[in-house]
Design an enzyme around this catalytic site. Structure first.
Site, PDB file in Angstrom:
ATOM      1  N   TYR A  65     -16.309  16.429 -15.465  1.00 22.80           N
ATOM      2  CA  TYR A  65     -16.755  15.037 -15.519  1.00 22.80           C
ATOM      3  C   TYR A  65     -17.835  14.814 -14.450  1.00 22.80           C
ATOM      4  O   TYR A  65     -17.695  15.293 -13.314  1.00 22.80           O
ATOM      5  CB  TYR A  65     -15.533  14.141 -15.268  1.00 22.80           C
ATOM      6  CG  TYR A  65     -15.858  12.688 -15.236  1.00 22.80           C
ATOM      7  CD1 TYR A  65     -16.216  12.003 -16.387  1.00 22.80           C
ATOM      8  CD2 TYR A  65     -15.816  11.975 -14.039  1.00 22.80           C
ATOM      9  CE1 TYR A  65     -16.523  10.658 -16.356  1.00 22.80           C
ATOM     10  CE2 TYR A  65     -16.109  10.629 -13.997  1.00 22.80           C
ATOM     11  CZ  TYR A  65     -16.477   9.981 -15.158  1.00 22.80           C
ATOM     12  OH  TYR A  65     -16.785   8.650 -15.119  1.00 22.80           O
ATOM     13  N   LYS A  74      -8.703   6.073 -19.619  1.00 21.70           N
ATOM     14  CA  LYS A  74      -9.009   6.573 -20.959  1.00 21.70           C
ATOM     15  C   LYS A  74      -7.775   6.465 -21.856  1.00 21.70           C
ATOM     16  O   LYS A  74      -7.307   5.368 -22.082  1.00 21.70           O
ATOM     17  CB  LYS A  74      -9.564   8.004 -20.844  1.00 21.70           C
ATOM     18  CG  LYS A  74     -10.584   8.189 -19.707  1.00 21.70           C
ATOM     19  CD  LYS A  74     -11.898   7.452 -19.950  1.00 21.70           C
ATOM     20  CE  LYS A  74     -12.792   7.381 -18.720  1.00 21.70           C
ATOM     21  NZ  LYS A  74     -13.098   8.641 -18.079  1.00 21.70           N
ATOM     22  N   ARG A  85       0.860  -1.195   0.000  1.00 22.13           N
ATOM     23  CA  ARG A  85       0.000   0.000   0.000  1.00 22.13           C
ATOM     24  C   ARG A  85       0.891   1.238   0.000  1.00 22.13           C
ATOM     25  O   ARG A  85       0.656   2.202  -0.724  1.00 22.13           O
ATOM     26  CB  ARG A  85      -0.952   0.015   1.211  1.00 22.13           C
ATOM     27  CG  ARG A  85      -1.636   1.369   1.385  1.00 22.13           C
ATOM     28  CD  ARG A  85      -2.901   1.353   2.238  1.00 22.13           C
ATOM     29  NE  ARG A  85      -2.868   0.451   3.358  1.00 22.13           N
ATOM     30  CZ  ARG A  85      -2.195   0.656   4.500  1.00 22.13           C
ATOM     31  NH1 ARG A  85      -1.497   1.766   4.680  1.00 22.13           N
ATOM     32  NH2 ARG A  85      -2.220  -0.239   5.467  1.00 22.13           N
ATOM     33  N   ASP A 125      -7.393  18.497 -14.594  1.00 20.31           N
ATOM     34  CA  ASP A 125      -7.736  17.157 -15.077  1.00 20.31           C
ATOM     35  C   ASP A 125      -7.338  17.123 -16.553  1.00 20.31           C
ATOM     36  O   ASP A 125      -7.971  17.748 -17.397  1.00 20.31           O
ATOM     37  CB  ASP A 125      -9.242  16.900 -14.893  1.00 20.31           C
ATOM     38  CG  ASP A 125      -9.651  15.481 -15.288  1.00 20.31           C
ATOM     39  OD1 ASP A 125      -8.963  14.886 -16.139  1.00 20.31           O
ATOM     40  OD2 ASP A 125     -10.664  14.981 -14.756  1.00 20.31           O
TER      41      ASP A 125
HETATM   42  C1  PLP Z   1     -13.520   9.026 -16.727  1.00 19.00           C
HETATM   43  C2  PLP Z   1     -13.089  10.332 -16.193  1.00 19.00           C
HETATM   44  C3  PLP Z   1     -12.822  10.519 -14.824  1.00 19.00           C
HETATM   45  C4  PLP Z   1     -13.027   9.408 -13.824  1.00 19.00           C
HETATM   46  O1  PLP Z   1     -12.106   8.376 -14.001  1.00 19.00           O
HETATM   47  P1  PLP Z   1     -12.396   6.837 -13.621  1.00 19.00           P
HETATM   48  O2  PLP Z   1     -11.129   6.168 -14.032  1.00 19.00           O
HETATM   49  O3  PLP Z   1     -13.594   6.409 -14.408  1.00 19.00           O
HETATM   50  O4  PLP Z   1     -12.634   6.778 -12.161  1.00 19.00           O
HETATM   51  C5  PLP Z   1     -12.365  11.754 -14.420  1.00 19.00           C
HETATM   52  N1  PLP Z   1     -12.189  12.778 -15.283  1.00 19.00           N
HETATM   53  C6  PLP Z   1     -12.449  12.638 -16.607  1.00 19.00           C
HETATM   54  C7  PLP Z   1     -12.242  13.798 -17.514  1.00 19.00           C
HETATM   55  C8  PLP Z   1     -12.907  11.426 -17.109  1.00 19.00           C
HETATM   56  O5  PLP Z   1     -13.179  11.320 -18.418  1.00 19.00           O
END
Ligand code: PLP
Length: 377
Positions: free
Chosen positions: A98, A195, A46, A170
């Site tokens: 998001y 993604k 961890r 982000d």
């Molecule tokens: C999908 C997404 C998230 C969340 O990520 P997860 O891996 O699904 O928890 C956060 N920000 C953006 C821009 C996203 O497309």
């Protein structure tokens, strides 16, 4: 070293013990100590795991920060970063962040006393107007989803700094191949690695890179305390994904340009949302701060019925949530990813019922255009 080279030679390359050119998957929870407290840098997975550490070093190099952190999902990464704040603190966020970010801020972290305000961060004056005495951070998503709005990171980070706020970006949609927010003054950059970074629709993960040693210490403390770490197998999958990130991003870009050219000319399409279009309100900023415009594009076909017809007719676009993978995906945000947002709020944001969002994959561009042409005709 350029980004493309870093994706292959950055971080910790291979395994110094055996010469293996791929980092091994250290599927292990604990580590033998030669005496109490006398270990080789790892005590418990961890706190730290060699495979996760190799990924964290790689993303640190790619984003150009002080330290990297791998979490079990993008949401775990975002929540971890928000745990840097205290009850009574306030955060300003992009209004079309998001959906999961909106949800954790307004339904979970609010219960812990972390307050949030959502504004159109592409307009700097609205950010400034939202700053309160207890504001601690500005959280930007750029480009946004599904309307592909662009915030000027450098200008927003300068404004945040003037008010003593941390800037968090982000960077999921652009990836460090196209855009490195820390180089534009941000303090923390994060990703849903699920993604583009993973890129193959086979892993869920989150990554964070921080600018300073102080933030690194604080975030490591949070990560180790709350425990939302990424496992070794998934860490390895993300490193494998990063090896081809540059090639994939270029392929997404090329295909998207061909599709956008087709969509803007098609009579059944009322409006196309893409930062690469000169008509996009912040096209010049997108051009200044990113090497590419990305593989996400939205277009309005006028009504829910027409949108559903398009979805039912395409062959190569899979009807699914998520984005950023090798296969093309299609969705109707109002009915899917953004269904949890009240209809009136959706209208305010401009997310119409006829809006179709596509995540352009790396298939042959001609096939993709042909497919959309057939569906739209
Ligand atoms: C999908 C997404 C998230 C969340 O990520 P997860 O891996 O699904 O928890 C956060 N920000 C953006 C821009 C996203 O497309």
């Amino acid at each position: 070293m350029k980004q493309k080279t870093k994706m292959i030679h950055g971080g910790i390359v291979g395994d110094p013990h055996t010469g293996a050119v791929s980092t091994p998957i250290y599927q292990v929870s604990t580590y033998k100590q030669d005496g109490v407290g006398n270990h080789k840098g790892f005590e418990y997975s961890r706190t730290g795991n060699p495979t996760r550490h190799a990924l964290e070093e790689l993303i640190k190099d790619l984003e150009g920060g002080h330290a990297g952190f791998a979490f079990g999902s993008g949401m775990a990464a975002i929540t971890g970063v928000m745990m840097l704040f205290n009850s009574g603190d306030h955060v300003i966020l992009t209004d079309d962040v998001y959906g999961g970010t909106y949800r954790v801020m307004t339904k979970v972290l609010n219960r812990m006393g972390i307050d949030s305000t959502f504004v159109d961060t592409s307009d700097l004056s609205t950010i400034e107007a939202a700053v309160k005495e207890n504001t601690k951070a500005l959280f930007i998503e750029t480009p946004t989803n599904p309307l592909l709005k662009i915030t000027d990171v450098e200008a927003a980070a300068a404004l945040a700094k003037k008010h003593g706020l941390l800037t968090i970006v982000d960077n999921t949609f652009s990836t460090p191949y196209w855009q490195t927010p820390l180089s534009m003054g941000a303090d923390i950059v994060l990703h849903s690695a699920t993604k583009y970074i993973g890129g193959h629709s086979d892993v869920v993960g989150g990554l964070v890179v921080v600018r300073s040693e102080k933030l690194a210490e604080e975030l490591h403390f949070v990560q180790n305390s709350t425990g939302g770490v990424l496992g070794p197998q998934d860490s390895w999958l993300l490193m494998r994904g990063i090896k081809t990130l540059a090639l994939r991003m270029e392929a997404h870009e090329k295909n998207t340009a061909a599709i956008v050219d087709f969509l803007v000319e098609h009579p059944a399409v009322e409006k196309v949302f893409y930062p690469g279009l000169e008509s996009h309100p912040n096209h010049e900023i997108a051009k200044k701060q990113s090497g590419g415009f990305g593989g996400m594009v939205s277009f309005d076909v006028g009504s829910e019925e027409k949108a559903e017809e398009v979805l039912s007719k395409v062959k190569y676009f899979t009807l699914a949530e998520s984005l950023g993978a090798v296969e093309s995906l299609i969705s109707v945000p109002a009915k899917m990813t953004h269904a949890s947002i009240p209809a009136e709020r959706r209208r305010e944001l401009g997310i119409t019922d006829g809006l179709v969002r596509i995540s352009v994959g790396i298939e042959d561009a001609e096939d993709l255009v042909e497919d959309l042409k057939h569906a739209l005709n």
